[in-house]
Scaffold this motif. Sequence first.
Motif, short mmCIF file in Angstrom:
data_model
loop_
_atom_site.label_atom_id
_atom_site.label_comp_id
_atom_site.label_asym_id
_atom_site.label_seq_id
_atom_site.Cartn_x
_atom_site.Cartn_y
_atom_site.Cartn_z
N PHE A 470 0.83 -1.22 0.00
CA PHE A 470 0.00 0.00 0.00
C PHE A 470 0.86 1.26 0.00
O PHE A 470 0.52 2.26 -0.63
N GLY A 471 2.01 1.22 0.71
CA GLY A 471 2.91 2.37 0.73
C GLY A 471 3.49 2.65 -0.64
O GLY A 471 3.62 3.81 -1.07
N PHE A 472 3.83 1.56 -1.37
CA PHE A 472 4.44 1.70 -2.70
C PHE A 472 3.42 2.19 -3.72
O PHE A 472 3.76 2.91 -4.66
N ARG A 473 2.16 1.81 -3.52
CA ARG A 473 1.10 2.23 -4.46
C ARG A 473 0.68 3.68 -4.21
O ARG A 473 0.13 4.33 -5.08
N LYS A 474 0.91 4.16 -2.98
CA LYS A 474 0.49 5.51 -2.65
C LYS A 474 1.36 6.53 -3.38
O LYS A 474 2.47 6.23 -3.79
N GLN A 475 0.80 7.74 -3.57
CA GLN A 475 1.54 8.82 -4.20
C GLN A 475 2.86 9.05 -3.45
O GLN A 475 2.86 9.16 -2.24
N PRO A 476 4.01 9.13 -4.16
CA PRO A 476 5.27 9.38 -3.43
C PRO A 476 5.27 10.76 -2.78
O PRO A 476 4.44 11.61 -3.12
N TYR A 477 6.20 10.97 -1.86
CA TYR A 477 6.31 12.29 -1.21
C TYR A 477 6.56 13.34 -2.28
O TYR A 477 7.35 13.13 -3.20
N ASP A 478 5.90 14.48 -2.13
CA ASP A 478 5.95 15.52 -3.15
C ASP A 478 7.17 16.40 -2.89
O ASP A 478 7.20 17.17 -1.92
N ASN A 479 8.21 16.27 -3.74
CA ASN A 479 9.39 17.11 -3.57
C ASN A 479 9.16 18.45 -4.28
O ASN A 479 8.75 18.46 -5.45
N PRO A 480 9.42 19.58 -3.62
CA PRO A 480 9.03 20.90 -4.18
C PRO A 480 9.88 21.37 -5.35
O PRO A 480 9.49 22.29 -6.06
N VAL A 481 11.07 20.76 -5.55
CA VAL A 481 11.91 21.21 -6.69
C VAL A 481 12.31 20.03 -7.55
O VAL A 481 12.40 18.91 -7.06
N ARG A 482 12.56 20.33 -8.84
CA ARG A 482 12.96 19.27 -9.76
C ARG A 482 14.45 18.98 -9.60
O ARG A 482 15.23 19.84 -9.21
N THR A 483 14.84 17.74 -9.93
CA THR A 483 16.25 17.36 -9.83
C THR A 483 16.91 17.52 -11.20
O THR A 483 16.35 17.08 -12.22
N ASN A 484 18.08 18.14 -11.24
CA ASN A 484 18.83 18.31 -12.50
C ASN A 484 19.32 16.95 -13.00
O ASN A 484 19.54 16.03 -12.21
N GLN A 485 19.54 16.88 -14.32
CA GLN A 485 20.02 15.62 -14.88
C GLN A 485 21.49 15.39 -14.57
O GLN A 485 21.92 14.28 -14.30
#
Length: 642
Positions: A470-485
């Motif tokens: 159920f934890g894996f199916r749930k929406q992941p934690y919302d990180n406020p910034v995008r990660t650079n490549q």
Amino acid sequence: KCKIQDWLPWSLLLLSLTCESSAFYVPGVAPINFHQNDPVEIKAVKLTSSRTQLPYEYYSLPFCQPSKITYKAENLGEVLRGDRIVNTPFQVLMNSEKKCEVLCGQSNKPVTLTVEQSRLVAERITEDYYVHLIADNLPVATRLELYSNRDSDDKKKEKDVQFEHGYRLGFMDVNKIYLHNHLSFILYYHREDMEEDQEHTYRVVRFEVIPQSIRLEDLKADEKSSCTLPESTNSSPQEIDPNKENQLYFTYSVHWEESDIKWASRWDTYLTMSDVQIHWFSIINSVVVVFFLSGILSMIIIRTLRKDIANYNKEDDIEDTMEESGWKLVHGDVFRPPQYPMILSSLLGSGIQLFCMILIVIFVAMLGMLSPSSRGALMTTACFLFMFMGVFGGFSAGRLYRTLKGHRWKKGAFCTATLYPGVVFGICFVLNCFIWGKHSSGAVPFPTMVALLCMWFGISLPLVYLGYYFGFRKQPYDNPVRTNQIPRQIPEQRWYMNRFVGILMAGILPFGAMFIELFFIFSAIWENQFYYLFGFLFLVFIILVVSCSQISIVMVYFQLCAEDYRWWWRNFLVSGGSAFYVLVYAIFYFVNKLDIVEFIPSLLYFGYTALMVLSFWLLTGTIGFYAAYMFVRKIYAAVKID
């Protein structure tokens, strides 16, 4: 002011619970009423020694045995503690005195200990073993009278009465070994108020013993198994020579006294601790430390952060801002998944499992539901709760693993369910093999071990899988910034940003807030004392959670300001820094407080200490990690990033 007012009602509530917990009983632990001359059964629990840390069952020594030996069915906690409760041949009747009675063997035929038995008894006496008996579920205690003001006149001396759990098996004097073969039982009863026409009922409220050593020649026994005790001035103690056969009588006497103590508070004698002031001192000290830390943190972090965020959000000075150093510069990398995300999420899942288990156990114990009268209840509750908390551990691990871009959820769930419990089981199994070799009752029997494995794979594993799914199916934690490549280059770090220095700095405050309580917990585990101050422990636990969270936030802030975005693992390790101090304290305690010299007891001590330190690191690391993660998400959500 606001904070103090908030704390006061909670402190008063916890104080009242602390004071009342020893006199509070759960429904189901009902008193037993005895009539005049009803039999009061005396049972034996085990033999223990703080020098060897190896408990033995009562009949491992050649004590007198009843015609039929029956062992009490035990719960999981009792088995793990090494209790083996068994009946004894002592005949005790309610409110019926016995001057002196021979326990076994005919009056004209004393008990003969073979050379082998004599050697075993002598060895146990030199190892400082205590015998633990119970009557109506009350443990036997030896009264110690200590004189507090030694300098004044003898008449003015005040007796300070303390109780020692169990009684000494024997003593040594000038290289000779003596056995306590006569037990003077002193039982206290409380007479219940009854109506006029009804027979009086009695309840056992205290069980004391005065052990004596009286040699065979000084004890006069007659045909009816009764005996005459010599005057204390003329008698010599019963020596045990380990190199030859020894003859002796095992005898006992029973004396009853009326007491005003009510049944509900009969455990207070055993639990009276003269160190309550030390507890309050330690808690006030901890609260001051935490408030001091909170104040400094709030001032520094909030002021600095506001300044930072205000600067970063000034759109006019974008060019100036770009040249600045600081935590905003790593915004494109701060949420970059770390190495080994599966192991990190598994360890944090086990940390959540431990946190839930410890919180519930301490809270329930604080309400008096796990009082020492229900033997083994604390250990049993902890084991079962850890199994059932697998749902929460699995859920948090699954969600975090998904956030860290993990894909193999089944492998991750298996890792969560087996990594920490597997290490614990492995260490315990190795230690158990050594205890088996010593034939100690502290060894977990094979059926119990199989039962624990079944609980692990039958209850804990499926629940962890369920939570993880159920934890894996749930929406992941919302990180406020995008990660650079492309990962940003990390500048060279100063010496004080070293991981080990961080552990030393971060661990000292949480450890300082709890180390006095740690002393009492160690005494309870290693010196066979009762630990019951769960109200204090609950307060200390809350203080520990707050101080771990705060120190973790400070450490992650400094790290991000130094433009090092690899905070996931480092924060988890550094937040558990107080576990390093617990290890140092355990070594100090071993050297200064315990009288352990042999290899196997030392191995047991350090084996179990390693488990405690590992569990404590997981617990504090998890608390710190989640505090830091919330903080990092909060600050990056507050800045505008193009």
